[in-house]
Design a protein around this motif. Structure first.
Motif, PDB file in Angstrom:
ATOM      1  N   ASN A  26       0.773  -1.547   0.614  1.00  0.00           N
ATOM      2  CA  ASN A  26       0.142  -0.617   0.155  1.00  0.00           C
ATOM      3  C   ASN A  26       0.863   1.596  -0.255  1.00  0.00           C
ATOM      4  OD1 ASN A  26      -1.846  -2.034   0.006  1.00  0.00           O
ATOM      5  ND2 ASN A  26      -2.744  -1.580   2.008  1.00  0.00           N
ATOM      6  N   CYS A  27       1.709   1.403  -1.172  1.00  0.00           N
ATOM      7  CA  CYS A  27       2.809   2.580  -1.384  1.00  0.00           C
ATOM      8  C   CYS A  27       2.642   2.981  -2.712  1.00  0.00           C
ATOM      9  CB  CYS A  27       3.563   2.259  -0.709  1.00  0.00           C
ATOM     10  SG  CYS A  27       4.944   3.082  -0.728  1.00  0.00           S
ATOM     11  N   TRP A  28       2.624   3.534  -2.927  1.00  0.00           N
ATOM     12  CA  TRP A  28       3.609   4.318  -4.477  1.00  0.00           C
ATOM     13  C   TRP A  28       4.758   4.330  -4.500  1.00  0.00           C
ATOM     14  CZ3 TRP A  28       0.258   5.464  -8.523  1.00  0.00           C
ATOM     15  CH2 TRP A  28      -1.301   5.836  -7.814  1.00  0.00           C
ATOM     16  N   TRP A  29       5.150   3.497  -5.535  1.00  0.00           N
ATOM     17  CA  TRP A  29       6.195   3.107  -6.200  1.00  0.00           C
ATOM     18  C   TRP A  29       6.830   2.667  -7.901  1.00  0.00           C
ATOM     19  CZ3 TRP A  29       9.978   0.268  -2.230  1.00  0.00           C
ATOM     20  CH2 TRP A  29       8.799   0.351  -0.788  1.00  0.00           C
ATOM     21  N   VAL A  30       8.084   3.314  -7.824  1.00  0.00           N
ATOM     22  CA  VAL A  30       8.372   3.771  -8.878  1.00  0.00           C
ATOM     23  C   VAL A  30       8.255   2.750 -10.423  1.00  0.00           C
ATOM     24  CG1 VAL A  30       9.941   4.732 -10.119  1.00  0.00           C
ATOM     25  CG2 VAL A  30       9.773   5.716  -8.416  1.00  0.00           C
ATOM     26  N   ALA A  31       7.862   2.124 -11.622  1.00  0.00           N
ATOM     27  CA  ALA A  31       7.587   1.363 -12.014  1.00  0.00           C
ATOM     28  C   ALA A  31       9.065   1.583 -13.591  1.00  0.00           C
ATOM     29  CB  ALA A  31       6.340   1.389 -12.925  1.00  0.00           C
ATOM     30  N   GLY A  32       8.669   2.828 -13.127  1.00  0.00           N
ATOM     31  CA  GLY A  32       9.765   3.109 -14.543  1.00  0.00           C
ATOM     32  C   GLY A  32      10.236   4.318 -14.561  1.00  0.00           C
ATOM     33  N   LEU A  33      11.601   4.836 -15.227  1.00  0.00           N
ATOM     34  CA  LEU A  33      11.240   6.271 -15.666  1.00  0.00           C
ATOM     35  C   LEU A  33      10.573   6.548 -16.480  1.00  0.00           C
ATOM     36  CD1 LEU A  33      15.268   6.210 -16.114  1.00  0.00           C
ATOM     37  CD2 LEU A  33      14.194   6.659 -14.061  1.00  0.00           C
ATOM     38  N   SER A  34      10.366   7.794 -16.429  1.00  0.00           N
ATOM     39  CA  SER A  34       9.003   8.324 -18.245  1.00  0.00           C
ATOM     40  C   SER A  34       9.470   8.096 -19.226  1.00  0.00           C
ATOM     41  CB  SER A  34       9.237   9.448 -18.053  1.00  0.00           C
ATOM     42  OG  SER A  34       7.732  10.129 -16.789  1.00  0.00           O
ATOM     43  N   LEU A  42       6.975  -3.630 -22.237  1.00  0.00           N
ATOM     44  CA  LEU A  42       8.139  -3.815 -21.450  1.00  0.00           C
ATOM     45  C   LEU A  42       7.559  -5.007 -19.999  1.00  0.00           C
ATOM     46  CD1 LEU A  42      11.801  -3.007 -20.466  1.00  0.00           C
ATOM     47  CD2 LEU A  42      10.221  -0.558 -19.123  1.00  0.00           C
ATOM     48  N   GLY A  43       8.300  -5.567 -19.791  1.00  0.00           N
ATOM     49  CA  GLY A  43       7.820  -6.412 -18.801  1.00  0.00           C
ATOM     50  C   GLY A  43       8.629  -6.528 -17.911  1.00  0.00           C
ATOM     51  N   ARG A  44       8.284  -6.479 -16.452  1.00  0.00           N
ATOM     52  CA  ARG A  44       9.180  -6.155 -15.419  1.00  0.00           C
ATOM     53  C   ARG A  44       8.847  -6.540 -14.120  1.00  0.00           C
ATOM     54  NH1 ARG A  44      11.187   0.148 -15.027  1.00  0.00           N
ATOM     55  NH2 ARG A  44      13.028  -1.388 -16.437  1.00  0.00           N
ATOM     56  N   TRP A  45       9.733  -7.753 -12.992  1.00  0.00           N
ATOM     57  CA  TRP A  45       9.029  -8.038 -12.014  1.00  0.00           C
ATOM     58  C   TRP A  45       8.596  -6.823 -11.104  1.00  0.00           C
ATOM     59  CZ3 TRP A  45       6.783 -12.293 -10.766  1.00  0.00           C
ATOM     60  CH2 TRP A  45       6.715 -13.127 -11.415  1.00  0.00           C
ATOM     61  N   ASP A  66       1.388  -8.576 -16.193  1.00  0.00           N
ATOM     62  CA  ASP A  66       2.198  -9.211 -17.349  1.00  0.00           C
ATOM     63  C   ASP A  66       2.180 -10.674 -16.781  1.00  0.00           C
ATOM     64  OD1 ASP A  66       3.816  -9.308 -19.779  1.00  0.00           O
ATOM     65  OD2 ASP A  66       5.658  -8.741 -18.372  1.00  0.00           O
ATOM     66  N   ARG A  67       0.735 -11.195 -17.569  1.00  0.00           N
ATOM     67  CA  ARG A  67       0.217 -12.581 -16.894  1.00  0.00           C
ATOM     68  C   ARG A  67      -0.985 -12.773 -17.463  1.00  0.00           C
ATOM     69  NH1 ARG A  67       1.647 -17.412 -12.223  1.00  0.00           N
ATOM     70  NH2 ARG A  67      -0.188 -18.632 -12.946  1.00  0.00           N
ATOM     71  N   CYS A  68      -0.896 -13.380 -18.877  1.00  0.00           N
ATOM     72  CA  CYS A  68      -2.575 -13.706 -19.457  1.00  0.00           C
ATOM     73  C   CYS A  68      -3.716 -14.408 -18.726  1.00  0.00           C
ATOM     74  CB  CYS A  68      -2.020 -14.257 -20.405  1.00  0.00           C
ATOM     75  SG  CYS A  68      -3.484 -15.097 -21.550  1.00  0.00           S
ATOM     76  N   PRO A  69      -3.893 -14.454 -18.049  1.00  0.00           N
ATOM     77  CA  PRO A  69      -5.132 -16.111 -17.388  1.00  0.00           C
ATOM     78  C   PRO A  69      -5.230 -17.062 -18.237  1.00  0.00           C
ATOM     79  CG  PRO A  69      -6.788 -13.704 -18.199  1.00  0.00           C
ATOM     80  CD  PRO A  69      -4.913 -13.613 -18.499  1.00  0.00           C
ATOM     81  N   HIS A  70      -4.718 -16.670 -19.383  1.00  0.00           N
ATOM     82  CA  HIS A  70      -5.272 -18.397 -20.016  1.00  0.00           C
ATOM     83  C   HIS A  70      -4.380 -18.948 -19.532  1.00  0.00           C
ATOM     84  CE1 HIS A  70      -5.275 -20.844 -23.790  1.00  0.00           C
ATOM     85  NE2 HIS A  70      -5.895 -21.559 -23.043  1.00  0.00           N
ATOM     86  N   ARG A  71      -2.919 -18.746 -20.054  1.00  0.00           N
ATOM     87  CA  ARG A  71      -1.863 -20.646 -19.905  1.00  0.00           C
ATOM     88  C   ARG A  71      -0.350 -19.010 -18.743  1.00  0.00           C
ATOM     89  NH1 ARG A  71      -5.377 -23.204 -19.664  1.00  0.00           N
ATOM     90  NH2 ARG A  71      -6.160 -25.044 -20.972  1.00  0.00           N
ATOM     91  N   LEU A  75       3.055 -10.697 -20.874  1.00  0.00           N
ATOM     92  CA  LEU A  75       1.950 -10.072 -22.495  1.00  0.00           C
ATOM     93  C   LEU A  75       2.762  -9.481 -22.794  1.00  0.00           C
ATOM     94  CD1 LEU A  75      -1.535  -9.407 -20.307  1.00  0.00           C
ATOM     95  CD2 LEU A  75      -0.874 -11.754 -22.368  1.00  0.00           C
ATOM     96  N   SER A  76       3.984  -9.255 -22.156  1.00  0.00           N
ATOM     97  CA  SER A  76       5.356  -8.154 -22.637  1.00  0.00           C
ATOM     98  C   SER A  76       5.798  -9.315 -24.110  1.00  0.00           C
ATOM     99  CB  SER A  76       5.926  -7.843 -21.960  1.00  0.00           C
ATOM    100  OG  SER A  76       6.671  -9.474 -21.233  1.00  0.00           O
ATOM    101  N   LEU A  77       5.378 -10.257 -24.100  1.00  0.00           N
ATOM    102  CA  LEU A  77       5.758 -10.811 -25.632  1.00  0.00           C
ATOM    103  C   LEU A  77       5.103 -11.054 -26.232  1.00  0.00           C
ATOM    104  CD1 LEU A  77       6.959 -13.971 -23.895  1.00  0.00           C
ATOM    105  CD2 LEU A  77       8.777 -12.123 -24.485  1.00  0.00           C
ATOM    106  N   GLY A  78       3.968 -10.436 -26.500  1.00  0.00           N
ATOM    107  CA  GLY A  78       2.865  -9.677 -26.944  1.00  0.00           C
ATOM    108  C   GLY A  78       3.095  -9.282 -28.021  1.00  0.00           C
ATOM    109  N   THR A  79       1.627  -8.629 -28.464  1.00  0.00           N
ATOM    110  CA  THR A  79       2.078  -7.506 -29.635  1.00  0.00           C
ATOM    111  C   THR A  79       1.034  -6.006 -29.410  1.00  0.00           C
ATOM    112  OG1 THR A  79       0.515  -7.975 -31.520  1.00  0.00           O
ATOM    113  CG2 THR A  79       2.951  -8.635 -31.409  1.00  0.00           C
ATOM    114  N   LEU A  80       1.123  -5.032 -29.064  1.00  0.00           N
ATOM    115  CA  LEU A  80       0.364  -3.717 -29.355  1.00  0.00           C
ATOM    116  C   LEU A  80      -1.225  -3.683 -30.345  1.00  0.00           C
ATOM    117  CD1 LEU A  80       2.046  -0.780 -27.558  1.00  0.00           C
ATOM    118  CD2 LEU A  80      -0.233  -1.549 -26.782  1.00  0.00           C
TER     119      LEU A  80
END
Length: 357
Positions: A26-34, A42-45, A66-71, A75-80
């Motif tokens: 329950n805190c705001w964290w930095v996910a990435g540089l703008s 971009l996928g990251r843990w 970043d995890r498809c609920p199917h298998r 999702l970062s290995l997919g396409t926009l």
């Protein structure tokens, strides 16, 4: 500054129990540089959760699981496809809010086929993410505003490192300035940060302040000012532990003859846990003197060298702690210089206690 709304349909539970981690959800964290988040997936843990980051066509940032609920394919290995993400495994397509829009083998997707979306805030050089309980997002302090990012007189360099250590090891490193004369003796060459500074604690913020009167100016400050290394100069050195996610440090260079501030130096340290023994370290160094490209390239090189020195010692500490956990037999010793670090530990524990409550 704006934040996307939390997903009300997503059920939330902490992936890692409170007693098995030292970082709050329950805190705001930095996910990435703008600057590094764009139209490329971009996928990251982050906090033991796989996260997908990208920007929509209008430029606004998106963070979804970043995890498809199917298998469970990333999702970062997919396409926009416009603002939507198509899984690269079986073609399931999800909106930027995490709702499944299409399944190739079905006329309409199952209602349960969705991924969690995370609130994000883009502010200055950072994209912040909230990954905790959606019902408690209003209780989490908003990200600290870095005033100098709006000041055009500052030039900055930035970077990201993945360090194989618990995030608190870097936080304590930044709060203990006495390590400069040893870890950074050949890089930053600042050797007078020896005596403990003044420490203050206000709420969940612990700060330090150190004053230097006519002290020999090290090259990292003297050279961009265009004066000789070792020139007697005044310095005000201060910084704060702002939250589990953020620390700031500052140096004001002052002409001892007239008391004029001739240079302002700022460092931002943002640490986001990947898991209990790995972190992402987002750093920004800025100053309003020696701002031409050549001089900034020089400070960037020195900074990367110095932070690599921190990385080496912190990872070595983590290896010792992992293989030989502290016990009554190997009691940890703290000294006066550790005052800020000890207070930071207590502050983080308060964050954890509030989350548990």
């Amino acid at each position: 500054m704006s934040a996307s709304a939390p997903d009300p349909a997503a059920s939330w539970y902490p992936p890692i129990a409170t007693d098995q981690r030292n970082y709050p959800y329950n805190c705001w964290w930095v996910a990435g540089l703008s600057s590094q988040i764009g139209r490329k997936l971009l996928g990251r843990w982050l906090l033991d959760i796989p996260v997908l980051l990208y920007r929509k066509e209008d430029g606004s940032p998106v963070a979804i699981e970043d995890r498809c609920p199917h298998r469970a394919a990333p999702l970062s290995l997919g396409t926009l496809q416009g603002d939507d993400v198509q899984c690269g495994y079986h073609g399931f397509t999800f909106s930027s809010e995490g709702r499944c829009l299409r399944v190739p083998s079905m006329k309409s997707p199952p209602a349960a086929a969705r991924v969690r979306s995370f609130p994000v805030i883009e502010q200055g050089p950072f994209i912040w993410i909230y990954m905790g309980d959606p019902d408690r997002i209003d209780d989490a302090p908003l990200p600290h505003v870095l005033e100098w990012t709006e000041d055009p007189s500052f030039a900055k360099v930035e970077g990201i490192m993945e360090i194989a250590a618990n995030y608190m090891l870097l936080k304590e490193n930044v709060l203990d300035l006495t390590h400069f004369g040893y870890v950074h003796a050949s890089s930053f060459k600042i050797t007078d940060w020896v005596d403990p500074p003044r420490f203050t604690t206000e709420g969940d913020t612990v700060s330090y302040h150190q004053s230097f009167s006519r002290s020999a100016l090290p090259p990292v400050f003297a050279e961009p000012l265009g004066i000789a290394t070792g020139t007697p100069y005044d310095r005000e050195n201060y910084g704060s532990f702002i939250s589990p996610a953020l620390q700031i440090a500052a140096v004001d260079l002052i002409d001892p003859d007239n008391g004029t501030i001739t240079g302002r130096f700022r460092v931002t340290h943002a640490t986001t846990p990947i898991d209990a023994t790995h972190m992402l370290y987002f750093w920004i160094v800025a100053r309003d003197f020696g701002t031409d490209p050549e001089q900034m390239a020089h400070i960037e090189a020195i900074t990367k060298t110095g932070f690599a020195e921190d990385e080496a010692i912190i990872e070595a500490v983590q290896r010792v702690m992992t293989r030989d956990p502290r016990s009554n037999r190997t009691r940890e010793i703290s000294v006066k210089m550790d005052t800020a670090a000890v207070q930071a530990r207590r502050i983080v524990q308060r964050w954890m206690d509030r989350e548990k409550a």
